[in-house]
Write an enzyme that holds these catalytic residues in place. Structure first.
Site, PDB file in Angstrom:
ATOM      1  NE  ARG A   1      -4.208  -1.331   0.234  1.00 18.12           N
ATOM      2  CZ  ARG A   1      -4.472  -2.607  -0.554  1.00 18.12           C
ATOM      3  NH1 ARG A   1      -3.219  -2.662  -1.521  1.00 18.12           N
ATOM      4  NH2 ARG A   1      -5.641  -3.174  -0.609  1.00 18.12           N
TER       5      ARG A   1
ATOM      6  CD  GLU B   1      -3.152   3.033  -5.487  1.00 17.94           C
ATOM      7  OE1 GLU B   1      -2.303   2.861  -4.654  1.00 17.94           O
ATOM      8  OE2 GLU B   1      -4.040   2.316  -5.564  1.00 17.94           O
TER       9      GLU B   1
ATOM     10  CG  HIS C   1      -3.431  -1.041  -6.569  1.00 15.51           C
ATOM     11  ND1 HIS C   1      -3.672  -0.220  -5.538  1.00 15.51           N
ATOM     12  CD2 HIS C   1      -3.252  -2.257  -6.269  1.00 15.51           C
ATOM     13  CE1 HIS C   1      -4.044  -0.966  -4.619  1.00 15.51           C
ATOM     14  NE2 HIS C   1      -3.540  -2.409  -4.973  1.00 15.51           N
TER      15      HIS C   1
HETATM   16  C1  GLV Z   1      -4.817  -5.276  -3.773  1.00 14.78           C
HETATM   17  O1  GLV Z   1      -4.184  -4.387  -3.586  1.00 14.78           O
HETATM   18  C2  GLV Z   1      -5.576  -5.877  -2.946  1.00 14.78           C
HETATM   19  O2  GLV Z   1      -5.575  -5.675  -1.648  1.00 14.78           O
HETATM   20  O3  GLV Z   1      -6.076  -6.932  -3.291  1.00 14.78           O
END
Ligand code: GLV
Ligand code: GLV
Length: 326
Positions: free
Chosen positions: A237, A266, A284
């Site tokens: 993250r 983000e 992402h």
């Molecule tokens: C992706 O970042 C997730 O947490 O599935």
């Protein structure tokens, strides 16, 4: 009959199974739903299927008077105020395990492409700037036999370690809890404190959840501890890294490069990041394996069905709500 709301169109056909339980509404726009839009619809819903970009905060949970379950289409659930959900005995479910291999594969894609300058090479070649083989064109650090430092050694961190064995890497890890010796031995992982990991690794890869404890875990001081030849990889993250400090470090040569799939604000990048040549940035997509994303739909569908039919869901992140007397 129940009302089930899905905040973004999902791949495949599995959502149709929920139609047996009620009305399924999918947010019609091809963008992230806003907090205002969520507040407008949440009061009528029995189940919400949410994305990791949806701010499911305490107000929203309070406004969801009929809510019986929140299913996050992700393994991470830092976008949900778990405390409020738990207080209301509202089960929150996620999609662990199915995305472990896709995410670990992608971590390697980022690591390799950052080290060996795949994106720079692609750009140069497309622009017609490839003028023939050259002994010093786009040199980068090698991967085979180097040291990998994993911060976070859950399912994903361990799957990254498993792949590192093929590259004969030394593997350091740091985790809230030390792994059982059997797991360490199987994967060839050595437990270290954070400082030793940062100082000793050629590649540092983040695989911890975002929590108050891991916010800015990698800040100026930690970047200073890394080798000037080291590369930082983040598929966890964004806010685990102080992005402004990282940009400074990348400009100054405090570290060599970074491969980033997630960002502090983000989808907005901090100023200057996208201009740096020594980063590879992706939107992402670490779990975006085609098969994985279909399985993730099956999982949320199965757990939403379970809760609405009075059964215990499989992938609950606040299991304490099912304990007697809690
Ligand atoms: C992706 O970042 C997730 O947490 O599935
Ligand atoms: C996430 O699934 C993890 O445990 O690493």
């Amino acid at each position: 009959m129940y009302n089930i709301y899905v905040t973004r169109k999902l791949p495949g056909e599995a959502l149709k199974k929920l139609e047996a339980l009620g009305t399924v509404t999918v947010y019609p726009n091809d963008r992230n739903i806003t907090k205002g839009e969520l507040l407008e619809i949440v009061g009528d819903q029995d189940a919400l299927i949410t994305m990791l970009s949806d701010p499911i905060d305490a107000d929203l949970i309070a406004a969801g008077k009929r809510l019986k379950v929140i299913a996050n289409y992700a393994v991470g659930f830092n976008n949900i105020c778990l405390e409020e959900a738990t207080k209301k005995r509202l089960p929150v479910v996620n999609t662990p395990d199915v995305l472990t291999n896709a995410t670990a594969d992608f971590t390697w894609a980022l690591l390799m492409s950052t080290a060996r300058r795949v994106v720079e090479g692609d750009l140069l070649t497309r622009r017609g700037q490839f003028e023939g083989w050259a002994p010093e064109l786009l040199l980068g650090p090698e991967v085979y036999g180097k040291t990998l430092g994993l911060i976070g050694a859950g399912r994903i961190g361990q799957a990254v370690a498993q792949r590192a064995r093929g590259f004969k890497m030394r593997i350091f890890y740091h985790n809230r809890r030390r792994l059982p010796k059997r797991v360490e031995d199987n994967l060839g992982m050595e437990y270290t404190d954070l400082k030793a990991l940062l100082e000793g690794s050629d590649y540092v890869s983040l695989h911890c959840p975002l929590t108050p404890e891991t916010k800015y875990l990698i800040d100026e001081e930690e970047l200073n501890s890394m080798k000037p030849t080291a590369i930082l990889i983040n598929t966890a993250r964004g806010p685990v890294v102080n992005e402004t400090a990282l940009i400074k470090a990348l400009k100054r040569g405090t570290i060599l490069g970074a491969g980033l799939d997630v960002f502090e604000d983000e989808p907005v990048l901090k100023p200057g990041l996208a201009q740096l040549p020594n980063v590879v940035i992706t939107p992402h997509i670490a779990s975006a394996g085609r098969e994985t994303r279909l399985k993730m739909v099956e999982m949320v569908v199965s757990d939403v069905s379970a809760v609405l039919q009075g059964r215990r869901p499989r992938n609950i992140v606040n299991p304490e709500i099912y304990k007697e007397g809690s």
